[in-house]
Design a protein around this motif. Sequence first.
Motif, PDB file in Angstrom:
ATOM      1  N   ARG A 152       0.834  -1.220   0.000  1.00 28.37           N
ATOM      2  CA  ARG A 152       0.000   0.000   0.000  1.00 28.37           C
ATOM      3  C   ARG A 152       0.858   1.256   0.000  1.00 28.37           C
ATOM      4  O   ARG A 152       0.383   2.351  -0.262  1.00 28.37           O
ATOM      5  CB  ARG A 152      -0.896   0.036   1.245  1.00 28.37           C
ATOM      6  CG  ARG A 152      -1.985  -1.013   1.253  1.00 28.37           C
ATOM      7  CD  ARG A 152      -2.728  -0.962   2.592  1.00 28.37           C
ATOM      8  NE  ARG A 152      -1.812  -1.224   3.702  1.00 28.37           N
ATOM      9  CZ  ARG A 152      -2.147  -1.003   4.993  1.00 28.37           C
ATOM     10  NH1 ARG A 152      -3.336  -0.503   5.299  1.00 28.37           N
ATOM     11  NH2 ARG A 152      -1.289  -1.265   5.943  1.00 28.37           N
ATOM     12  N   THR A 153       2.152   1.130   0.349  1.00 25.52           N
ATOM     13  CA  THR A 153       2.945   2.350   0.453  1.00 25.52           C
ATOM     14  C   THR A 153       4.047   2.378  -0.602  1.00 25.52           C
ATOM     15  O   THR A 153       4.679   1.371  -0.873  1.00 25.52           O
ATOM     16  CB  THR A 153       3.585   2.523   1.849  1.00 25.52           C
ATOM     17  OG1 THR A 153       5.003   2.303   1.749  1.00 25.52           O
ATOM     18  CG2 THR A 153       3.062   1.559   2.872  1.00 25.52           C
ATOM     19  N   ARG A 154       4.264   3.529  -1.181  1.00 24.85           N
ATOM     20  CA  ARG A 154       5.319   3.685  -2.202  1.00 24.85           C
ATOM     21  C   ARG A 154       6.684   3.584  -1.542  1.00 24.85           C
ATOM     22  O   ARG A 154       7.673   3.257  -2.168  1.00 24.85           O
ATOM     23  CB  ARG A 154       5.189   5.042  -2.926  1.00 24.85           C
ATOM     24  CG  ARG A 154       5.226   6.157  -1.931  1.00 24.85           C
ATOM     25  CD  ARG A 154       5.715   7.477  -2.328  1.00 24.85           C
ATOM     26  NE  ARG A 154       5.720   8.313  -1.100  1.00 24.85           N
ATOM     27  CZ  ARG A 154       6.768   8.419  -0.289  1.00 24.85           C
ATOM     28  NH1 ARG A 154       7.883   7.789  -0.556  1.00 24.85           N
ATOM     29  NH2 ARG A 154       6.712   9.140   0.807  1.00 24.85           N
ATOM     30  N   LEU A 155       6.720   3.843  -0.231  1.00 23.61           N
ATOM     31  CA  LEU A 155       7.987   3.821   0.486  1.00 23.61           C
ATOM     32  C   LEU A 155       8.591   2.420   0.443  1.00 23.61           C
ATOM     33  O   LEU A 155       9.789   2.251   0.275  1.00 23.61           O
ATOM     34  CB  LEU A 155       7.725   4.241   1.936  1.00 23.61           C
ATOM     35  CG  LEU A 155       8.910   4.669   2.772  1.00 23.61           C
ATOM     36  CD1 LEU A 155       9.614   5.855   2.162  1.00 23.61           C
ATOM     37  CD2 LEU A 155       8.447   5.013   4.173  1.00 23.61           C
TER      38      LEU A 155
ATOM     39  N   VAL B  34      -0.183   3.901   7.559  1.00 26.02           N
ATOM     40  CA  VAL B  34       0.888   4.088   6.589  1.00 26.02           C
ATOM     41  C   VAL B  34       1.454   5.510   6.679  1.00 26.02           C
ATOM     42  O   VAL B  34       2.674   5.714   6.614  1.00 26.02           O
ATOM     43  CB  VAL B  34       0.356   3.807   5.162  1.00 26.02           C
ATOM     44  CG1 VAL B  34       1.305   4.340   4.115  1.00 26.02           C
ATOM     45  CG2 VAL B  34       0.138   2.308   4.975  1.00 26.02           C
TER      46      VAL B  34
ATOM     47  N   GLU C  69       5.386   6.871   6.919  1.00 27.11           N
ATOM     48  CA  GLU C  69       5.975   7.606   5.794  1.00 27.11           C
ATOM     49  C   GLU C  69       6.517   8.982   6.201  1.00 27.11           C
ATOM     50  O   GLU C  69       7.417   9.509   5.553  1.00 27.11           O
ATOM     51  CB  GLU C  69       4.923   7.806   4.679  1.00 27.11           C
ATOM     52  CG  GLU C  69       4.660   6.523   3.921  1.00 27.11           C
ATOM     53  CD  GLU C  69       3.638   6.699   2.791  1.00 27.11           C
ATOM     54  OE1 GLU C  69       3.560   5.824   1.934  1.00 27.11           O
ATOM     55  OE2 GLU C  69       2.937   7.730   2.810  1.00 27.11           O
TER      56      GLU C  69
ATOM     57  N   SER D 298      10.218   9.948   6.159  1.00 28.44           N
ATOM     58  CA  SER D 298      10.906  10.031   4.853  1.00 28.44           C
ATOM     59  C   SER D 298      10.819  11.441   4.286  1.00 28.44           C
ATOM     60  O   SER D 298      11.534  11.785   3.353  1.00 28.44           O
ATOM     61  CB  SER D 298      10.320   9.007   3.876  1.00 28.44           C
ATOM     62  OG  SER D 298       9.038   9.373   3.465  1.00 28.44           O
TER      63      SER D 298
END
Lengths: 261, 261
Positions: free
Chosen positions: A194-197, B222, B226, B229
């Motif tokens: 679910r996360t781009r990270l 999420v 995040e 970052s």
Amino acid sequence: RTRVISVSNQKGGVGKTTTTVNFAAALAHAGARVLVIDLDPQGNASTALGIDHHGDIPGIYEVLIGEASLADVIKPSTEPGALFCVPSNIHLAGAEIEIIDRERREFLLRAVLEKFLSDPKQSFHYVLIDCPPSLGLLTINAFVAAQEVLLPIQCEYYALEGMAQLLDTMRRIQAHLNPGLTLSTILLTMFDSRTRLAQEVADEVRNNFPREVLATIIPRTVRVSEAPSFGRSIISHDPGSLGAVSYMEAAYEMAARTGPW
Amino acid sequence: RTRVISVSNQKGGVGKTTTTVNFAAALAHAGARVLVIDLDPQGNASTALGIDHHGDIPGIYEVLIGEASLADVIKPSTEPGALFCVPSNIHLAGAEIEIIDRERREFLLRAVLEKFLSDPKQSFHYVLIDCPPSLGLLTINAFVAAQEVLLPIQCEYYALEGMAQLLDTMRRIQAHLNPGLTLSTILLTMFDSRTRLAQEVADEVRNNFPREVLATIIPRTVRVSEAPSFGRSIISHDPGSLGAVSYMEAAYEMAARTGPW
Ligand SMILES: Nc1ncnc2c1ncn2[C@@H]1O[C@H](COP(=O)(O)OP(=O)(O)OP(=O)(O)O)[C@@H](O)[C@H]1O
Ligand SMILES: Nc1ncnc2c1ncn2[C@@H]1O[C@H](COP(=O)(O)OP(=O)(O)OP(=O)(O)O)[C@@H](O)[C@H]1O
Ligand SMILES: [Mg+2]
Ligand SMILES: [Mg+2]
């Protein structure tokens, strides 16, 4: 020849114990004889393998200080197959300060493990050492006793922050205490699509460590985090689940790699 | 009077850094003057607060060994409000072995902090100390310097396994080094409502520590993972998000509690 693998990362909560337990279970499931050494004073690996480890039960601490032998304290796990465990107990929490003045303090684990494995009755294909989240004397003992390091990396932001320290410590061990040590395997875990990270961290690790990182990634799944509450690995708790399949694939991918070691 | 709070739990990855950073940001957002001390050699709190912390930049290590004063190394964070940070650097990784033979090795942090806070120019409402995942000399220094311990507990299976060791260490510190230390606050975090395990852990903590545990629970989201970052707290990264609102509520709940300290 026994592969001795230290499962390490000083970053906390990245899946060291979960990886140790599930790799051990997957390898035992495939017929290998596996020994897990719980080198973390919290004893999470002992718990996950269904092994009692309160303060009166001798474990790796008593072995390191010479009060017991490895063969005395080893216990079969509740998992199917030949999966054994040397538990840790609360006394291990004081070990680092206690062994700091001992002769060859970095070699305590290596000495007892070499003696144990030289006994023809004790044949193992794999020894997996679950390390605490630090680069102190316990982890250093694991680095000296092992030929390989298996590094779980959580696919989250802080994942790469400690890499320089880890590699620096490994280089010092290779130079002075264990030239044969190698960072053989990196496992990307807790991957949350679910996360781009998560993808960014995975890409960065692949770019920097293409040879070491396993192709198989472990997803973040609720079933994996629930398995230890049943005292089981994910392999025996829910063998058809995504977590179990991923861990089996990753373990067999590592097993298939034979390296310079 | 400055509240000095040690954010500790030897279990890794339970949200110590995330809680330190987001509590600090929430308190600063409400107008408090806040100092974060990064006592973890990995320097995650320094990173999350946007503060450079490579090896040449003096930080808490240089302060502990007497090469710099706190006032010399303190840096403003990138967060809005009066939020300052004493960064850590890679040299802190060797600190525990280095200070083991020093006189009053458990009081090094307390001595520099008391001197710093006695200067009328340096007034702070809160000092939050982010601890590494261990009960070694760095965490012991935090326990001696603080009046309160804030314990983040992850709502997952291994959460309660290390509590006995933590409470045991605190008792020894209270008996010999810092009678005023108290476990003032427990924060339940990374609560994932998809799993029944999370509720079981939360219930068990509430049953055992009804006075200490905060009513506000931090969900696993999420957006919280995040935020670092972007070098920001969740409060400034996404102030309307569930994670930001929960962290603000929890911080203000803790602020509202005044205890025996
Ligand atoms: N793939 C996964 N999916 C979901 N949860 C996971 C996964 N792997 C590990 N976990 C959970 O994340 C938490 C941290 O994992 P684990 O305890 O194995 O990490 P660790 O590196 O051994 O921690 P420590 O640094 O304290 O030794 C545990 O609650 C575990 O159940
Ligand atoms: N509420 C939350 N929701 C989602 N992710 C979270 C939450 N809190 C923390 N995390 C993530 O979980 C991981 C562990 O958190 P964090 O690094 O704060 O733990 P820690 O206890 O400080 O770890 P260490 O033991 O290494 O110091 C980080 O990747 C963080 O971004
Ligand atoms: Mg562990
Ligand atoms: Mg941290």
